[in-house]
Design a protein around this motif. Sequence first.
Motif, PDB file in Angstrom:
ATOM      1  N   THR A   1       0.836  -1.206   0.000  1.00 35.85           N
ATOM      2  CA  THR A   1       0.000   0.000   0.000  1.00 35.85           C
ATOM      3  C   THR A   1       0.869   1.253   0.000  1.00 35.85           C
ATOM      4  OG1 THR A   1      -1.755  -1.134   1.195  1.00 35.85           O
ATOM      5  CG2 THR A   1      -1.754   1.260   1.317  1.00 35.85           C
ATOM      6  N   TRP A   2       1.970   1.205   0.720  1.00 38.33           N
ATOM      7  CA  TRP A   2       2.844   2.366   0.839  1.00 38.33           C
ATOM      8  C   TRP A   2       4.025   2.322  -0.127  1.00 38.33           C
ATOM      9  CZ3 TRP A   2       0.510   5.982   3.366  1.00 38.33           C
ATOM     10  CH2 TRP A   2      -0.394   5.636   4.359  1.00 38.33           C
ATOM     11  N   ASP A   3       4.523   1.136  -0.424  1.00 36.24           N
ATOM     12  CA  ASP A   3       5.810   1.036  -1.119  1.00 36.24           C
ATOM     13  C   ASP A   3       5.749   0.638  -2.591  1.00 36.24           C
ATOM     14  OD1 ASP A   3       6.773   1.623   1.358  1.00 36.24           O
ATOM     15  OD2 ASP A   3       8.032  -0.142   1.549  1.00 36.24           O
ATOM     16  N   TRP A   4       4.628   0.082  -3.053  1.00 31.61           N
ATOM     17  CA  TRP A   4       4.576  -0.360  -4.442  1.00 31.61           C
ATOM     18  C   TRP A   4       3.919   0.710  -5.291  1.00 31.61           C
ATOM     19  CZ3 TRP A   4       0.965  -1.589  -8.244  1.00 31.61           C
ATOM     20  CH2 TRP A   4       1.484  -2.263  -9.341  1.00 31.61           C
ATOM     21  N   PRO A   5       4.447   1.060  -6.390  1.00 31.61           N
ATOM     22  CA  PRO A   5       5.600   0.484  -7.084  1.00 31.61           C
ATOM     23  C   PRO A   5       6.923   1.220  -6.841  1.00 31.61           C
ATOM     24  CG  PRO A   5       4.440   1.890  -8.615  1.00 31.61           C
ATOM     25  CD  PRO A   5       3.686   1.944  -7.297  1.00 31.61           C
TER      26      PRO A   5
ATOM     27  N   HIS B   1      -1.982   1.074 -12.624  1.00 30.02           N
ATOM     28  CA  HIS B   1      -1.220  -0.169 -12.476  1.00 30.02           C
ATOM     29  C   HIS B   1      -2.055  -1.416 -12.764  1.00 30.02           C
ATOM     30  CE1 HIS B   1       1.028   2.650  -9.821  1.00 30.02           C
ATOM     31  NE2 HIS B   1       1.968   2.233 -10.628  1.00 30.02           N
ATOM     32  N   LEU B   2      -3.343  -1.295 -12.674  1.00 25.57           N
ATOM     33  CA  LEU B   2      -4.218  -2.453 -12.832  1.00 25.57           C
ATOM     34  C   LEU B   2      -4.103  -3.084 -14.214  1.00 25.57           C
ATOM     35  CD1 LEU B   2      -6.328  -4.157 -11.382  1.00 25.57           C
ATOM     36  CD2 LEU B   2      -8.069  -2.604 -12.227  1.00 25.57           C
ATOM     37  N   GLY B   3      -4.070  -2.273 -15.252  1.00 29.49           N
ATOM     38  CA  GLY B   3      -3.986  -2.795 -16.613  1.00 29.49           C
ATOM     39  C   GLY B   3      -2.744  -3.625 -16.839  1.00 29.49           C
ATOM     40  N   GLY B   4      -1.605  -3.127 -16.408  1.00 27.08           N
ATOM     41  CA  GLY B   4      -0.352  -3.861 -16.574  1.00 27.08           C
ATOM     42  C   GLY B   4      -0.332  -5.155 -15.801  1.00 27.08           C
ATOM     43  N   ALA B   5      -0.873  -5.124 -14.589  1.00 31.87           N
ATOM     44  CA  ALA B   5      -0.908  -6.333 -13.767  1.00 31.87           C
ATOM     45  C   ALA B   5      -1.828  -7.376 -14.389  1.00 31.87           C
ATOM     46  CB  ALA B   5      -1.369  -5.985 -12.350  1.00 31.87           C
ATOM     47  N   LEU B   6      -2.990  -6.954 -14.838  1.00 33.13           N
ATOM     48  CA  LEU B   6      -3.931  -7.906 -15.442  1.00 33.13           C
ATOM     49  C   LEU B   6      -3.413  -8.451 -16.764  1.00 33.13           C
ATOM     50  CD1 LEU B   6      -7.376  -6.252 -14.708  1.00 33.13           C
ATOM     51  CD2 LEU B   6      -6.400  -8.298 -13.667  1.00 33.13           C
ATOM     52  N   HIS B   7      -2.722  -7.623 -17.517  1.00 29.10           N
ATOM     53  CA  HIS B   7      -2.148  -8.054 -18.798  1.00 29.10           C
ATOM     54  C   HIS B   7      -1.176  -9.225 -18.594  1.00 29.10           C
ATOM     55  CE1 HIS B   7      -0.683  -7.754 -22.886  1.00 29.10           C
ATOM     56  NE2 HIS B   7       0.549  -7.698 -22.416  1.00 29.10           N
ATOM     57  N   ARG B   8      -0.463  -9.204 -17.481  1.00 27.90           N
ATOM     58  CA  ARG B   8       0.476 -10.295 -17.182  1.00 27.90           C
ATOM     59  C   ARG B   8      -0.198 -11.458 -16.472  1.00 27.90           C
ATOM     60  NH1 ARG B   8       5.633  -8.221 -14.331  1.00 27.90           N
ATOM     61  NH2 ARG B   8       6.173 -10.405 -14.615  1.00 27.90           N
ATOM     62  N   LEU B   9      -1.176 -11.170 -15.628  1.00 24.51           N
ATOM     63  CA  LEU B   9      -1.788 -12.214 -14.804  1.00 24.51           C
ATOM     64  C   LEU B   9      -2.792 -13.076 -15.565  1.00 24.51           C
ATOM     65  CD1 LEU B   9      -2.208 -13.515 -12.036  1.00 24.51           C
ATOM     66  CD2 LEU B   9      -3.870 -11.723 -11.528  1.00 24.51           C
TER      67      LEU B   9
ATOM     68  N   ARG C   1      -2.964 -15.727  -3.353  1.00 22.77           N
ATOM     69  CA  ARG C   1      -3.581 -15.116  -2.170  1.00 22.77           C
ATOM     70  C   ARG C   1      -3.065 -13.688  -1.981  1.00 22.77           C
ATOM     71  NH1 ARG C   1      -7.583 -13.819   0.666  1.00 22.77           N
ATOM     72  NH2 ARG C   1      -7.402 -13.965   2.908  1.00 22.77           N
ATOM     73  N   CYS C   2      -1.774 -13.510  -2.165  1.00 22.55           N
ATOM     74  CA  CYS C   2      -1.185 -12.185  -2.005  1.00 22.55           C
ATOM     75  C   CYS C   2      -1.693 -11.226  -3.084  1.00 22.55           C
ATOM     76  CB  CYS C   2       0.340 -12.291  -2.050  1.00 22.55           C
ATOM     77  SG  CYS C   2       1.159 -10.787  -1.505  1.00 22.55           S
ATOM     78  N   LEU C   3      -1.773 -11.711  -4.310  1.00 19.80           N
ATOM     79  CA  LEU C   3      -2.315 -10.874  -5.387  1.00 19.80           C
ATOM     80  C   LEU C   3      -3.756 -10.472  -5.099  1.00 19.80           C
ATOM     81  CD1 LEU C   3      -0.763 -12.774  -8.391  1.00 19.80           C
ATOM     82  CD2 LEU C   3      -0.384 -10.352  -7.856  1.00 19.80           C
ATOM     83  N   GLU C   4      -4.516 -11.408  -4.540  1.00 24.01           N
ATOM     84  CA  GLU C   4      -5.901 -11.105  -4.174  1.00 24.01           C
ATOM     85  C   GLU C   4      -5.957  -9.972  -3.149  1.00 24.01           C
ATOM     86  OE1 GLU C   4      -9.667 -13.202  -1.833  1.00 24.01           O
ATOM     87  OE2 GLU C   4      -7.812 -14.320  -2.126  1.00 24.01           O
ATOM     88  N   LEU C   5      -5.117 -10.044  -2.130  1.00 22.03           N
ATOM     89  CA  LEU C   5      -5.127  -9.024  -1.084  1.00 22.03           C
ATOM     90  C   LEU C   5      -4.584  -7.685  -1.579  1.00 22.03           C
ATOM     91  CD1 LEU C   5      -4.023 -11.134   2.004  1.00 22.03           C
ATOM     92  CD2 LEU C   5      -6.319 -10.350   1.422  1.00 22.03           C
ATOM     93  N   CYS C   6      -3.652  -7.725  -2.526  1.00 17.22           N
ATOM     94  CA  CYS C   6      -3.080  -6.484  -3.070  1.00 17.22           C
ATOM     95  C   CYS C   6      -3.997  -5.826  -4.097  1.00 17.22           C
ATOM     96  CB  CYS C   6      -1.732  -6.769  -3.728  1.00 17.22           C
ATOM     97  SG  CYS C   6      -0.413  -7.173  -2.573  1.00 17.22           S
ATOM     98  N   ALA C   7      -4.869  -6.596  -4.714  1.00 21.15           N
ATOM     99  CA  ALA C   7      -5.679  -6.098  -5.827  1.00 21.15           C
ATOM    100  C   ALA C   7      -6.524  -4.886  -5.449  1.00 21.15           C
ATOM    101  CB  ALA C   7      -6.573  -7.205  -6.375  1.00 21.15           C
ATOM    102  N   GLY C   8      -7.023  -4.849  -4.250  1.00 23.38           N
ATOM    103  CA  GLY C   8      -7.868  -3.735  -3.836  1.00 23.38           C
ATOM    104  C   GLY C   8      -7.145  -2.400  -3.802  1.00 23.38           C
ATOM    105  N   ASP C   9      -5.823  -2.445  -3.704  1.00 25.27           N
ATOM    106  CA  ASP C   9      -5.048  -1.210  -3.614  1.00 25.27           C
ATOM    107  C   ASP C   9      -4.395  -0.812  -4.926  1.00 25.27           C
ATOM    108  OD1 ASP C   9      -5.572  -0.734  -0.898  1.00 25.27           O
ATOM    109  OD2 ASP C   9      -4.051  -2.193  -0.318  1.00 25.27           O
ATOM    110  N   LEU C  10      -4.603  -1.616  -5.982  1.00 29.81           N
ATOM    111  CA  LEU C  10      -4.024  -1.267  -7.276  1.00 29.81           C
ATOM    112  C   LEU C  10      -4.781  -0.086  -7.871  1.00 29.81           C
ATOM    113  CD1 LEU C  10      -3.425  -4.681  -9.070  1.00 29.81           C
ATOM    114  CD2 LEU C  10      -1.707  -3.145  -8.136  1.00 29.81           C
ATOM    115  N   GLY C  11      -4.047   0.915  -8.262  1.00 33.24           N
ATOM    116  CA  GLY C  11      -4.665   2.052  -8.934  1.00 33.24           C
ATOM    117  C   GLY C  11      -4.925   1.719 -10.390  1.00 33.24           C
ATOM    118  N   GLU C  12      -5.768   2.497 -11.016  1.00 34.76           N
ATOM    119  CA  GLU C  12      -6.090   2.260 -12.424  1.00 34.76           C
ATOM    120  C   GLU C  12      -4.852   2.277 -13.304  1.00 34.76           C
ATOM    121  OE1 GLU C  12      -9.138   4.848 -13.822  1.00 34.76           O
ATOM    122  OE2 GLU C  12     -10.526   4.279 -12.240  1.00 34.76           O
TER     123      GLU C  12
ATOM    124  N   PRO D   1       9.522  -1.984  -6.697  1.00 35.17           N
ATOM    125  CA  PRO D   1       9.111  -2.190  -8.083  1.00 35.17           C
ATOM    126  C   PRO D   1       9.096  -3.652  -8.515  1.00 35.17           C
ATOM    127  CG  PRO D   1      11.322  -1.284  -7.986  1.00 35.17           C
ATOM    128  CD  PRO D   1      10.770  -1.256  -6.588  1.00 35.17           C
ATOM    129  N   GLU D   2       9.858  -4.495  -7.865  1.00 32.88           N
ATOM    130  CA  GLU D   2       9.934  -5.911  -8.242  1.00 32.88           C
ATOM    131  C   GLU D   2       8.824  -6.768  -7.630  1.00 32.88           C
ATOM    132  OE1 GLU D   2      12.293  -5.476  -4.462  1.00 32.88           O
ATOM    133  OE2 GLU D   2      12.042  -4.295  -6.277  1.00 32.88           O
TER     134      GLU D   2
END
Length: 123
Positions: A51-55, A107-115, A94-105, A59-60
Amino acid sequence: AHWCEEADAFTSPCICEDEKTAVRASLPTGLRDTSPRIRTAISAAIACIATWDWPDQWPELLDTLLRPLEDAVRAATAARNWTADADAMCGSLRCLELCAGDLGEDHLGGALHRLLPLLLALY
């Protein structure tokens, strides 16, 4: 409560950057634990820090979380059988599920494109 001075629940002193780097480096290894409860606790800690440190400071993180899924797809494609580390896959998901709520618009596209291709290949 000691991670970020901007947090509402911040309590002094703030953790120094060297310690934060060490925590960020070590936490993802816990996602491979055989206990689902441990994986969930580690996932919650990662999501809180993310929530505070990504990205910017971490970044990794997305690469780290997707690696077990990518490894599973590679193993299945090469051997035509699913011998992947199920604990690591479940921990990452599980971690991706918990992080998903904090992804901004942004970053969401890039994450979903890979996932999404990984999820389709796995299931």
